[in-house]
Design a protein around this motif. Structure first.
Motif, mmCIF file in Angstrom:
data_model
loop_
_atom_site.group_PDB
_atom_site.id
_atom_site.type_symbol
_atom_site.label_atom_id
_atom_site.label_comp_id
_atom_site.label_asym_id
_atom_site.label_seq_id
_atom_site.Cartn_x
_atom_site.Cartn_y
_atom_site.Cartn_z
ATOM 1 N N THR A 1 47.763 -35.641 -62.514
ATOM 2 C CA THR A 1 47.617 -36.701 -61.525
ATOM 3 C C THR A 1 46.274 -37.392 -61.666
ATOM 4 N N VAL A 2 46.341 -38.671 -61.982
ATOM 5 C CA VAL A 2 45.202 -39.582 -61.878
ATOM 6 C C VAL A 2 45.602 -40.585 -60.802
ATOM 7 N N VAL A 3 44.645 -41.105 -60.046
ATOM 8 C CA VAL A 3 44.978 -42.004 -58.938
ATOM 9 C C VAL A 3 45.821 -43.174 -59.449
ATOM 10 N N GLY A 4 47.001 -43.307 -58.878
ATOM 11 C CA GLY A 4 47.901 -44.374 -59.272
ATOM 12 C C GLY A 4 48.576 -44.168 -60.624
ATOM 13 N N TRP A 5 48.581 -42.925 -61.098
ATOM 14 C CA TRP A 5 49.052 -42.711 -62.460
ATOM 15 C C TRP A 5 49.472 -41.254 -62.681
ATOM 16 N N PRO A 6 50.562 -40.770 -62.088
ATOM 17 C CA PRO A 6 51.003 -39.392 -62.317
ATOM 18 C C PRO A 6 51.868 -39.287 -63.580
ATOM 19 N N GLN A 7 51.781 -38.142 -64.211
ATOM 20 C CA GLN A 7 52.598 -37.876 -65.396
ATOM 21 C C GLN A 7 53.188 -36.468 -65.297
ATOM 22 N N LEU A 8 54.493 -36.367 -65.579
ATOM 23 C CA LEU A 8 55.207 -35.096 -65.539
ATOM 24 C C LEU A 8 55.678 -34.762 -66.949
ATOM 25 N N GLN A 9 55.355 -33.566 -67.426
ATOM 26 C CA GLN A 9 55.797 -33.098 -68.732
ATOM 27 C C GLN A 9 56.522 -31.768 -68.579
#
Length: 229
Positions: free
Chosen positions: A173-181
Motif C-alpha cells: 500500500t502506497v497512498v492512492g496506489w495499492p497492489q495485490l500479488q
C-alpha cells in the motif's frame, strides 16, 4: 606344527589359543550374534545406494518439469477479469487494453482497465497481470513486482499478508496506489489500482482505501477461480 591363527582363520569368540586342537572340527558361527555375513552387508549398501540414486533422479525430473501450474493461459485477460467489485466503486469502464505472450519458459497475460469518475468520484486505472512460470520457480522472487509495466510498480509502502489467497498473498500500500500479488505454484497474479482526479488535485473526493483493497481481494479471488483448470 600349528600355524599362526591369522593364517588359518580367526579364533571362535570366547576360546583361548591353548584350547585349539589340530583335529577339532571347524566351529559354527554363533547364532543371533557375531559378525553380519559380508553378502548381507554388501546387499544393504547396494540397496541404500539405489534408494539414494532414485531420490536424486526424482528431484532432477521434478526440477525439469518446473513448478506446478494450476491455471490456464488467457489470450484476452480483459474478458476474464471484469473487476465488477472495483467497478462498483470506480464508475463506468471507458477502456480495456489486453496483451499477452507465450513462450516455453513463461506465458503472461495483461489487461489495463480505465474507469471514469462520476459524481465527484476520482477516475481509476486498474492493471492485471497473470504470469505462468513453466521452468523457473517464481517463489524466491515473489513480491518484487511484475516485470511488464514499470510505471505500475509502487515503490516502498507498507506490505501486509493477505490470508486465503493461493500459497502467499501480499498487499503493498502506497497512498492512492495499492497492489495485490498472489503466488500459487508457478502462477503469479498481480492487480494494481490507481485513482486520480480528472480536473486536477482536490477536485474529486478521496475513495475509501480499505474498501478499494477489499474490492481488489474479491476481484482477484474471482479471477483465480475463472482461470483455475
Amino acid at each position: 606344527m600349528i600355524s599362526e591363527p591369522e593364517l588359518e582363520g580367526e579364533w571362535p569368540a570366547g576360546r583361548s589359543a591353548g584350547e585349539a586342537r589340530p583335529d577339532a572340527p571347524p566351529a559354527s558361527p554363533p547364532s543371533g550374534g557375531g559378525r553380519v555375513p559380508w553378502r548381507w552387508a554388501l546387499g544393504g549398501a547396494v540397496l541404500a545406494s539405489m534408494v539414494w540414486a532414485g531420490a536424486l533422479v526424482a528431484q532432477e525430473r521434478s526440477a525439469e518439469a518446473g513448478p506446478p501450474i494450476r491455471y490456464r493461459h488467457a489470450e484476452n485477460l480483459c474478458d476474464e477479469a471484469p473487476l465488477k467489485t472495483l467497478g462498483a466503486i470506480g464508475g463506468s469502464v471507458d477502456g480495456r487494453r489486453p496483451k499477452h505472450g507465450e513462450s516455453p519458459a513463461q506465458d503472461w497475460a495483461y489487461c489495463a482497465i480505465g474507469m471514469s469518475g462520476t459524481d465527484g468520484q476520482p477516475a481509476y486505472e486498474h492493471q492485471v497481470v497473470v504470469e505462468l512460470h513453466r521452468k523457473r520457480d517464481p517463489g524466491p522472487e515473489f513480491g518484487t513486482g511484475p516485470g511488464l509495466e514499470p510505471g505500475m510498480r509502487p515503490v516502498g509502502g507498507e506490505v501486509e499478508q493477505v490470508p486465503g489467497l493461493g500459497e502467499r498473498a501480499l498487499m503493498t500500500t502506497v497512498v492512492g496506489w495499492p497492489q495485490l500479488q498472489v503466488l500459487d505454484g508457478g502462477a503469479v497474479f498481480t492487480l494494481t489500482s490507481r485513482w486520480f482526479a480528472m480536473d486536477g488535485p482536490g477536485s474529486a473526493q478521496e475513495p475509501d482505501e480499505d474498501a478499494v483493497k477489499a474490492a481488489m481481494i474479491e476481484d482477484m479471488r474471482q479471477l483465480m477461480a475463472r482461470l483455475r483448470r
